[in-house]
Design a protein around this motif. Sequence first.
Motif, PDB file in Angstrom:
ATOM      1  N   PHE A 124      10.605 -19.490  31.799  1.00 51.38           N
ATOM      2  CA  PHE A 124      11.787 -19.102  31.057  1.00 51.38           C
ATOM      3  C   PHE A 124      11.573 -19.453  29.589  1.00 51.38           C
ATOM      4  O   PHE A 124      10.634 -20.157  29.226  1.00 51.38           O
ATOM      5  CB  PHE A 124      13.026 -19.813  31.605  1.00 51.38           C
ATOM      6  CG  PHE A 124      13.471 -19.283  32.937  1.00 51.38           C
ATOM      7  CD1 PHE A 124      14.328 -18.191  33.010  1.00 51.38           C
ATOM      8  CD2 PHE A 124      13.029 -19.864  34.123  1.00 51.38           C
ATOM      9  CE1 PHE A 124      14.732 -17.686  34.235  1.00 51.38           C
ATOM     10  CE2 PHE A 124      13.434 -19.365  35.357  1.00 51.38           C
ATOM     11  CZ  PHE A 124      14.274 -18.275  35.410  1.00 51.38           C
ATOM     12  N   GLY A 125      12.432 -18.958  28.742  1.00 48.43           N
ATOM     13  CA  GLY A 125      12.320 -19.226  27.308  1.00 48.43           C
ATOM     14  C   GLY A 125      13.614 -18.834  26.622  1.00 48.43           C
ATOM     15  O   GLY A 125      14.665 -18.729  27.256  1.00 48.43           O
ATOM     16  N   ARG A 126      13.537 -18.599  25.344  1.00 48.34           N
ATOM     17  CA  ARG A 126      14.720 -18.271  24.556  1.00 48.34           C
ATOM     18  C   ARG A 126      14.541 -16.941  23.838  1.00 48.34           C
ATOM     19  O   ARG A 126      13.463 -16.651  23.318  1.00 48.34           O
ATOM     20  CB  ARG A 126      14.997 -19.362  23.518  1.00 48.34           C
ATOM     21  CG  ARG A 126      15.312 -20.719  24.122  1.00 48.34           C
ATOM     22  CD  ARG A 126      15.703 -21.706  23.021  1.00 48.34           C
ATOM     23  NE  ARG A 126      15.855 -23.057  23.531  1.00 48.34           N
ATOM     24  CZ  ARG A 126      16.961 -23.520  24.104  1.00 48.34           C
ATOM     25  NH1 ARG A 126      18.006 -22.728  24.231  1.00 48.34           N
ATOM     26  NH2 ARG A 126      17.016 -24.754  24.545  1.00 48.34           N
ATOM     27  N   LEU A 127      15.590 -16.169  23.808  1.00 49.76           N
ATOM     28  CA  LEU A 127      15.587 -14.924  23.048  1.00 49.76           C
ATOM     29  C   LEU A 127      15.844 -15.199  21.572  1.00 49.76           C
ATOM     30  O   LEU A 127      15.284 -14.536  20.699  1.00 49.76           O
ATOM     31  CB  LEU A 127      16.669 -13.983  23.597  1.00 49.76           C
ATOM     32  CG  LEU A 127      16.779 -12.582  22.991  1.00 49.76           C
ATOM     33  CD1 LEU A 127      15.463 -11.822  23.139  1.00 49.76           C
ATOM     34  CD2 LEU A 127      17.911 -11.805  23.657  1.00 49.76           C
ATOM     35  N   PHE A 128      16.680 -16.216  21.313  1.00 48.95           N
ATOM     36  CA  PHE A 128      17.033 -16.570  19.930  1.00 48.95           C
ATOM     37  C   PHE A 128      16.753 -18.060  19.696  1.00 48.95           C
ATOM     38  O   PHE A 128      17.694 -18.866  19.564  1.00 48.95           O
ATOM     39  CB  PHE A 128      18.506 -16.260  19.663  1.00 48.95           C
ATOM     40  CG  PHE A 128      18.886 -14.827  19.921  1.00 48.95           C
ATOM     41  CD1 PHE A 128      18.402 -13.810  19.117  1.00 48.95           C
ATOM     42  CD2 PHE A 128      19.722 -14.502  20.983  1.00 48.95           C
ATOM     43  CE1 PHE A 128      18.748 -12.489  19.359  1.00 48.95           C
ATOM     44  CE2 PHE A 128      20.080 -13.185  21.221  1.00 48.95           C
ATOM     45  CZ  PHE A 128      19.581 -12.169  20.409  1.00 48.95           C
ATOM     46  N   PRO A 129      15.488 -18.454  19.638  1.00 50.71           N
ATOM     47  CA  PRO A 129      15.169 -19.887  19.494  1.00 50.71           C
ATOM     48  C   PRO A 129      15.646 -20.475  18.178  1.00 50.71           C
ATOM     49  O   PRO A 129      15.773 -21.700  18.050  1.00 50.71           O
ATOM     50  CB  PRO A 129      13.643 -19.911  19.599  1.00 50.71           C
ATOM     51  CG  PRO A 129      13.207 -18.533  19.200  1.00 50.71           C
ATOM     52  CD  PRO A 129      14.282 -17.624  19.698  1.00 50.71           C
ATOM     53  N   GLU A 130      15.937 -19.610  17.208  1.00 50.43           N
ATOM     54  CA  GLU A 130      16.374 -20.106  15.905  1.00 50.43           C
ATOM     55  C   GLU A 130      17.844 -20.503  15.889  1.00 50.43           C
ATOM     56  O   GLU A 130      18.300 -21.171  14.943  1.00 50.43           O
ATOM     57  CB  GLU A 130      16.127 -19.033  14.831  1.00 50.43           C
ATOM     58  CG  GLU A 130      17.015 -17.807  14.920  1.00 50.43           C
ATOM     59  CD  GLU A 130      16.572 -16.775  15.951  1.00 50.43           C
ATOM     60  OE1 GLU A 130      17.159 -15.687  15.989  1.00 50.43           O
ATOM     61  OE2 GLU A 130      15.636 -17.064  16.732  1.00 50.43           O
ATOM     62  N   LEU A 131      18.606 -20.114  16.923  1.00 46.20           N
ATOM     63  CA  LEU A 131      20.029 -20.432  16.949  1.00 46.20           C
ATOM     64  C   LEU A 131      20.261 -21.837  17.498  1.00 46.20           C
ATOM     65  O   LEU A 131      19.595 -22.263  18.441  1.00 46.20           O
ATOM     66  CB  LEU A 131      20.795 -19.418  17.798  1.00 46.20           C
ATOM     67  CG  LEU A 131      20.811 -17.982  17.276  1.00 46.20           C
ATOM     68  CD1 LEU A 131      21.649 -17.094  18.188  1.00 46.20           C
ATOM     69  CD2 LEU A 131      21.335 -17.920  15.847  1.00 46.20           C
ATOM     70  N   PRO A 132      21.227 -22.565  16.944  1.00 50.57           N
ATOM     71  CA  PRO A 132      21.486 -23.934  17.418  1.00 50.57           C
ATOM     72  C   PRO A 132      22.090 -23.924  18.812  1.00 50.57           C
ATOM     73  O   PRO A 132      22.862 -23.017  19.159  1.00 50.57           O
ATOM     74  CB  PRO A 132      22.476 -24.479  16.389  1.00 50.57           C
ATOM     75  CG  PRO A 132      23.173 -23.260  15.856  1.00 50.57           C
ATOM     76  CD  PRO A 132      22.122 -22.176  15.831  1.00 50.57           C
TER      77      PRO A 132
END
Length: 468
Positions: free
Chosen positions: A26-34
């Motif tokens: 799994f991972g993040r689509l928007f890793p830059e969002l807090p």
Amino acid sequence: MRHFVVLTFVSALLTVSAGAAPQQMFGRLFPELPPYHAPTDAALDALTTLGTTVGTTTTPGPMLDDGAAAGNNPDGMRAFFTYFGQFLDHDMTLDTLPLPVDVVDPNTIVNARDQRLNLDSVYGSKRRKQNPALYEADGKRLKVGGPDGRDLPRNSDGSAILGDPRNDENQIIAQVHVAFLRAHNKLLEQGFKFKDARQLMEWRYQWIVVHEFLPEVLDPEVYADVFGADGRRSIRTRYYDPKRAAKADMPVEFSVGAYRFGHSQVRAAYRLTEGGPFIQVFNPDPAVGDLRGGRPIVPARVIFWPNFLNVEGLAPAVNVSRRIDTLLSAGLFTLPIPGAEPGGSAILAKRNIQRARQYGLPSGQAVARRLGVDELTNEEIAIAIPRLAALRDDPAYKGEAPLWLYILAEAEIVHSGAKLGPVGSRIVAEVIGGLLAADKSSYVRNGWVPEGGDFRVEDLLREAGVLE
């Protein structure tokens, strides 16, 4: 709808065993969002409790569906797509991590399914040696069960023999799975070699996802932007990089957030047989009976599919999906699980938000701003949906909303619950589209078009010999 013994559409809620799996993450689509680590469990209780009873008067909880006809999907979406959506979910994701107490980095969590849309939940993984338990002695025909082949193959204790045991969580998704088993076997009877039959089944399945399922649930503008107005343009994603998809990065904004919209579509009860009674999804009274899985499908539970899907020449299907909104049916509200993890809850809505919080998902408003779409404030949500006044009034929410709840509220406000709104639609469209664009074996990459130009759910069920 994971997703009975467990439940519809709750794929990542409970730990299940599907055998060894490839190490996809799994991972993040928007890793830059807090990360949005609000609200507290105490604050969640005000939104997610079933309700209170004083004397003979019961006040429904803010998220409890009363079952009234007004809660049906206003576009008349048929209930088949609730369970097809669950089937698709089980083919893409499996998070076996129990509900965590501490914050977890999604990049460390294994996705125990092959996330490509390749029916590994039916055939077994392409990455490993074929599981002989799924096949007849010839190694080509898929096993089916029941005296007329309308059930899953089962062990002596009633448990199903499946590529993914979640597809026996309820007796509706079990029979969706049976249709795929039978349709494959039909192709073999027509002279297809095993490899060609599996490939054709995958392409037909993917085509149904893009050309029939997604148009039912997505905002039309978002669908057209990703797939083209008729689904026949090259896939274009703006946020989910197909190269990341090829590396098996399954975003939790999809698996723990947007794709759980199906929970709100589940009805409390369905009519399975032609003219038969409505049967509850879950009922704690064993004398009444319900649609839990993990047991043979008796003739009185064999589905008359025109009850779930509009078929030309027949009366409209009686089982209509519920709205995509911030309400959950009574039968789904509390999970029939033997116990919750420490600090966890058997209340489905609370568990969804707890998991998202512990995985550090961004808030719904943060994603809306990132996408550049009109943002719904908690004030606007509370005005449009007074039941959710706690979002505005309780400081524990910090002026924003959990992503899953925001997506449901957005659908309720923007499309009256007929379809997902722009945030939910974008996440779902980008991830599914990106996976197809990244998969060298997909129909998209191979330029395949069905014979005659189209292939629908009705065609699949007829191929399987279960549409009567």
